[in-house]
Motif scaffolding. Structure first.
Motif, PDB file in Angstrom:
ATOM      1  N   HIS A 133       1.034  -1.304  -0.129  1.00  0.00           N
ATOM      2  CA  HIS A 133      -0.010  -0.030  -0.015  1.00  0.00           C
ATOM      3  C   HIS A 133       0.938   1.290  -0.035  1.00  0.00           C
ATOM      4  O   HIS A 133       1.474   1.518   1.026  1.00  0.00           O
ATOM      5  CB  HIS A 133      -0.781  -0.098   1.321  1.00  0.00           C
ATOM      6  CG  HIS A 133      -1.994   0.963   1.161  1.00  0.00           C
ATOM      7  ND1 HIS A 133      -2.344   1.517   2.358  1.00  0.00           N
ATOM      8  CD2 HIS A 133      -2.226   2.037   0.381  1.00  0.00           C
ATOM      9  CE1 HIS A 133      -3.285   2.673   2.000  1.00  0.00           C
ATOM     10  NE2 HIS A 133      -3.288   2.819   0.874  1.00  0.00           N
ATOM     11  N   ILE A 134       1.205   1.840  -1.090  1.00  0.00           N
ATOM     12  CA  ILE A 134       1.906   3.153  -1.457  1.00  0.00           C
ATOM     13  C   ILE A 134       1.244   4.266  -1.417  1.00  0.00           C
ATOM     14  O   ILE A 134       0.249   4.400  -2.321  1.00  0.00           O
ATOM     15  CB  ILE A 134       2.604   2.791  -2.440  1.00  0.00           C
ATOM     16  CG1 ILE A 134       3.770   1.549  -2.191  1.00  0.00           C
ATOM     17  CG2 ILE A 134       3.819   4.118  -2.772  1.00  0.00           C
ATOM     18  CD1 ILE A 134       4.438   1.259  -3.451  1.00  0.00           C
ATOM     19  N   ALA A 157      -0.642   4.781   6.304  1.00  0.00           N
ATOM     20  CA  ALA A 157       0.071   4.554   5.088  1.00  0.00           C
ATOM     21  C   ALA A 157       1.383   3.315   5.340  1.00  0.00           C
ATOM     22  O   ALA A 157       2.170   4.053   6.232  1.00  0.00           O
ATOM     23  CB  ALA A 157       0.162   5.452   4.123  1.00  0.00           C
ATOM     24  N   ALA A 158       1.669   2.430   4.499  1.00  0.00           N
ATOM     25  CA  ALA A 158       2.926   1.718   4.719  1.00  0.00           C
ATOM     26  C   ALA A 158       4.078   2.659   4.165  1.00  0.00           C
ATOM     27  O   ALA A 158       5.261   2.531   4.887  1.00  0.00           O
ATOM     28  CB  ALA A 158       2.595   0.267   4.100  1.00  0.00           C
ATOM     29  N   LEU A 159       3.776   3.268   3.375  1.00  0.00           N
ATOM     30  CA  LEU A 159       4.886   3.837   2.541  1.00  0.00           C
ATOM     31  C   LEU A 159       4.502   5.064   1.842  1.00  0.00           C
ATOM     32  O   LEU A 159       3.308   5.021   1.262  1.00  0.00           O
ATOM     33  CB  LEU A 159       5.650   2.969   1.605  1.00  0.00           C
ATOM     34  CG  LEU A 159       6.781   3.697   0.735  1.00  0.00           C
ATOM     35  CD1 LEU A 159       7.850   4.125   1.654  1.00  0.00           C
ATOM     36  CD2 LEU A 159       7.238   2.467  -0.391  1.00  0.00           C
ATOM     37  N   THR A 160       4.872   6.326   2.281  1.00  0.00           N
ATOM     38  CA  THR A 160       4.610   7.560   1.470  1.00  0.00           C
ATOM     39  C   THR A 160       5.465   7.959   0.867  1.00  0.00           C
ATOM     40  O   THR A 160       6.807   8.353   1.386  1.00  0.00           O
ATOM     41  CB  THR A 160       4.169   8.388   2.746  1.00  0.00           C
ATOM     42  OG1 THR A 160       3.070   7.886   3.495  1.00  0.00           O
ATOM     43  CG2 THR A 160       3.465   9.925   2.087  1.00  0.00           C
ATOM     44  N   LEU A 161       5.256   8.433  -0.302  1.00  0.00           N
ATOM     45  CA  LEU A 161       6.301   9.188  -1.334  1.00  0.00           C
ATOM     46  C   LEU A 161       5.719  10.358  -1.705  1.00  0.00           C
ATOM     47  O   LEU A 161       4.617  10.633  -2.057  1.00  0.00           O
ATOM     48  CB  LEU A 161       6.618   8.279  -2.433  1.00  0.00           C
ATOM     49  CG  LEU A 161       7.186   7.113  -2.458  1.00  0.00           C
ATOM     50  CD1 LEU A 161       7.293   6.160  -3.596  1.00  0.00           C
ATOM     51  CD2 LEU A 161       8.499   7.195  -1.754  1.00  0.00           C
ATOM     52  N   THR A 162       6.504  11.514  -1.920  1.00  0.00           N
ATOM     53  CA  THR A 162       6.216  12.733  -2.093  1.00  0.00           C
ATOM     54  C   THR A 162       6.670  13.080  -3.604  1.00  0.00           C
ATOM     55  O   THR A 162       7.908  12.852  -3.953  1.00  0.00           O
ATOM     56  CB  THR A 162       6.807  13.818  -1.159  1.00  0.00           C
ATOM     57  OG1 THR A 162       6.453  13.772   0.193  1.00  0.00           O
ATOM     58  CG2 THR A 162       6.403  15.250  -1.385  1.00  0.00           C
ATOM     59  N   ILE A 163       5.807  13.797  -4.322  1.00  0.00           N
ATOM     60  CA  ILE A 163       5.918  13.950  -5.581  1.00  0.00           C
ATOM     61  C   ILE A 163       6.812  15.309  -5.617  1.00  0.00           C
ATOM     62  O   ILE A 163       7.052  16.145  -4.968  1.00  0.00           O
ATOM     63  CB  ILE A 163       4.624  14.154  -6.492  1.00  0.00           C
ATOM     64  CG1 ILE A 163       4.062  13.136  -6.386  1.00  0.00           C
ATOM     65  CG2 ILE A 163       5.015  15.098  -7.872  1.00  0.00           C
ATOM     66  CD1 ILE A 163       2.641  13.332  -7.139  1.00  0.00           C
ATOM     67  N   ASN A 164       8.070  15.131  -6.459  1.00  0.00           N
ATOM     68  CA  ASN A 164       9.044  16.216  -6.699  1.00  0.00           C
ATOM     69  C   ASN A 164       8.546  17.352  -7.381  1.00  0.00           C
ATOM     70  O   ASN A 164       7.418  17.312  -8.073  1.00  0.00           O
ATOM     71  CB  ASN A 164       9.954  15.868  -7.914  1.00  0.00           C
ATOM     72  CG  ASN A 164      10.762  14.542  -7.217  1.00  0.00           C
ATOM     73  OD1 ASN A 164      10.886  14.091  -6.160  1.00  0.00           O
ATOM     74  ND2 ASN A 164      11.895  13.975  -8.049  1.00  0.00           N
ATOM     75  N   ARG A 165       8.971  18.637  -6.706  1.00  0.00           N
ATOM     76  CA  ARG A 165       8.452  19.821  -7.171  1.00  0.00           C
ATOM     77  C   ARG A 165       9.103  20.106  -8.482  1.00  0.00           C
ATOM     78  O   ARG A 165      10.218  19.782  -8.815  1.00  0.00           O
ATOM     79  CB  ARG A 165       8.816  21.069  -6.222  1.00  0.00           C
ATOM     80  CG  ARG A 165       8.549  22.306  -6.571  1.00  0.00           C
ATOM     81  CD  ARG A 165       9.054  23.416  -5.453  1.00  0.00           C
ATOM     82  NE  ARG A 165       8.324  24.570  -5.651  1.00  0.00           N
ATOM     83  CZ  ARG A 165       7.274  25.252  -5.414  1.00  0.00           C
ATOM     84  NH1 ARG A 165       6.567  24.298  -4.563  1.00  0.00           N
ATOM     85  NH2 ARG A 165       6.818  26.419  -5.396  1.00  0.00           N
ATOM     86  N   ILE A 166       8.244  20.742  -9.577  1.00  0.00           N
ATOM     87  CA  ILE A 166       8.727  21.005 -10.811  1.00  0.00           C
ATOM     88  C   ILE A 166       9.769  21.937 -10.969  1.00  0.00           C
ATOM     89  O   ILE A 166       9.843  22.791 -10.153  1.00  0.00           O
ATOM     90  CB  ILE A 166       7.623  21.514 -11.668  1.00  0.00           C
ATOM     91  CG1 ILE A 166       6.807  22.906 -11.151  1.00  0.00           C
ATOM     92  CG2 ILE A 166       6.574  20.756 -11.935  1.00  0.00           C
ATOM     93  CD1 ILE A 166       5.886  23.508 -11.969  1.00  0.00           C
ATOM     94  N   SER A 167      10.873  21.441 -11.740  1.00  0.00           N
ATOM     95  CA  SER A 167      12.196  22.094 -11.741  1.00  0.00           C
ATOM     96  C   SER A 167      12.243  23.205 -13.093  1.00  0.00           C
ATOM     97  O   SER A 167      11.257  23.239 -14.099  1.00  0.00           O
ATOM     98  CB  SER A 167      13.245  21.258 -11.842  1.00  0.00           C
ATOM     99  OG  SER A 167      13.246  20.457 -12.795  1.00  0.00           O
TER     100      SER A 167
END
Length: 445
Positions: free
Chosen positions: A38-39, A146-156
């Motif tokens: 579960h991501i 949540a078992a694993l949380t990832l953050t989306i990169n900020r637009i460069s």
């Protein structure tokens, strides 16, 4: 999870932005060394969540049976959509969702991608979490369980240059567009000049309408002030001024007290006086006589002054009294702080010079994942340490130390091909030591 096929297919997604490409590589690394099913993926509005959801569906399409729940699927339609997309079967309203999925489950692994997961209730998300499938939930809000949380990169800036390449903007215009967008791709793609002019006209019109009563009030106040200043005033009659008759007063002489500086007869006496501290220029007997003379009338002052002058002329030396300095025993404070005990290689990393370099290989979430990594790459002599990241513990795997960037980059080229594809990079040991100390301080608090 075996990500070999996924790594092979990732370069085929040529429409990804640079930051999205880097994020997908990070996702595959997490899947390779963590058993999380579960991501949770968190990103602000316009950060590209829907785009990443579609790319994940395309990347996993060969290995998984995929179901996609986007913004067009209402909560009441979720059961029917999952059964239709996975098994091409209708949903049974009288049976639990997990029972229906288990009954129709085949050999191919199941995958569900939920876009805008915050639209659904916690009860529905709990039902989906019980299904035997891999889950990717995209949301603007974080979830604690949540078992694993990832953050989306900020637009460069590289993302903006690729998105706006058709407009042929210079570097300054590109930076302005990126700053105005504030991480929102939808705002970045808007025609800024046209929308800005329209917004300025609308704002000026609204401000003028809102401030009209204020302008009227200010004009009324100014008018009242001008009338008060320039309105003709009635002349007041001149009153006769009577002056008192001057009387002759007998002038009395005022005694003048002059001070005669003390005579300095010799250079030795001058040097002795210069060594005296400020504020002790008169001896104690003279100060006493002057104090008593001040309390009396003017005639007594005149009599006391020559006495003081005479004593000063006699060259009376003044020696300040200095209180003896008592010795104070300063207590010795013993250092009771104990050396912290680390579970991994933190103590060794803290002793390394902070200006040297390290190669970061992976970021894991458990000790079991670390053991699998070492078993997969036994030829690498790695170091590991713990750090806190967004409230959660992480294990960072390094190769260190390296004296310069050339040797660190040479080590990057010698890594196994599968590990190089996950995106290892060079970092300064000072940042590693900062993360270790930060976790130590948080543990003490």
């Amino acid at each position: 999870m075996d990500i070999t096929n996924l790594q092979r297919r990732l370069p085929e997604l040529t429409h990804l932005l640079p930051s999205q490409q880097e994020w997908m590589e990070r996702l595959l690394l997490q899947l390779a060394f963590n058993d999380n099913k579960h991501i949770y993926i968190v990103g602000a509005d316009g950060s590209g969540k829907s785009t990443l959801a579609m790319n994940i569906a395309e990347l996993f399409s060969e290995q998984h049976n995929i179901a996609l729940l986007n913004s067009t699927v209402e909560e009441s339609q979720v059961h029917a959509q999952l059964m239709q997309q996975w098994f091409n079967l209708p949903a049974d309203p009288n049976s639990a969702l997990v029972e229906q999925v288990l009954a129709a489950y085949q050999q191919q692994p199941l995958l569900v991608i939920i876009d805008d997961a915050e639209r659904y209730s916690a009860e529905l998300l709990q039902q989906i979490s019980l299904l035997p499938c891999l889950q990717f939930c995209f949301s603007a809000d974080t979830q604690d369980n949540a078992a694993l949380t990832l953050t989306i990169n900020r637009i460069s800036s590289a993302d903006a240059q690729q998105l706006l390449s058709h407009e042929e903007l210079n570097s300054i215009e590109l930076a302005e567009r990126l700053a105005n967008a504030n991480g929102n791709m939808h705002l970045l793609l808007l025609p800024v000049r046209q929308s800005y002019n329209e917004r300025v006209v609308a704002d000026n019109t609204t401000a003028l309408v809102n401030k009209t009563p204020l302008y009227i009030a200010i004009a009324a106040v100014l008018l009242v002030i001008l009338l008060y200043i320039f309105w003709p005033k009635a002349e007041k009659p001149v009153q006769e001024i009577r002056y008192p008759v001057a009387r002759d007063f007998e002038a009395k002489p005022v005694p003048v007290v002059t001070e005669t500086p003390p005579a300095v007869n010799t250079e030795a006496e001058l040097s002795k006086n210069e060594q005296q501290p400020l504020g002790l220029d008169v001896s104690e007997p003279v100060q006493t006589e002057l104090a008593e003379a001040t309390k009396s009338n003017t005639s007594s002052i005149a009599e006391a002054k020559p006495v003081a002058d005479a004593k000063l002329d006699a060259g009376a030396s003044v020696k300040p009294e200095v209180a003896p300095v008592q010795a104070v025993d300063t207590p010795v404070v013993e250092n009771t702080s104990a050396e912290p005990v680390y579970a991994y290689d933190e103590a060794l990393l803290l002793k390394m010079p902070k200006n040297q370099l390290a190669v970061q290989l992976a970021v894991l979430s458990s000790a079991a994942a670390l053991q699998r990594f070492k078993k997969t790459y036994p030829q690498l002599t790695t170091l590991s340490y713990q750090r806190n990241w967004q409230g959660k513990m992480q294990l960072v795997i390094l190769l260190a130390p390296f004296a310069d960037a050339a040797s660190a980059k040479a080590q990057l080229k010698q890594l196994p091909e599968a590990l190089r594809a996950t995106g290892p990079f060079v970092k300064v040991l000072q940042s590693v030591q900062t993360e270790i100390k930060a976790r130590q301080y948080s543990a003490q608090d």
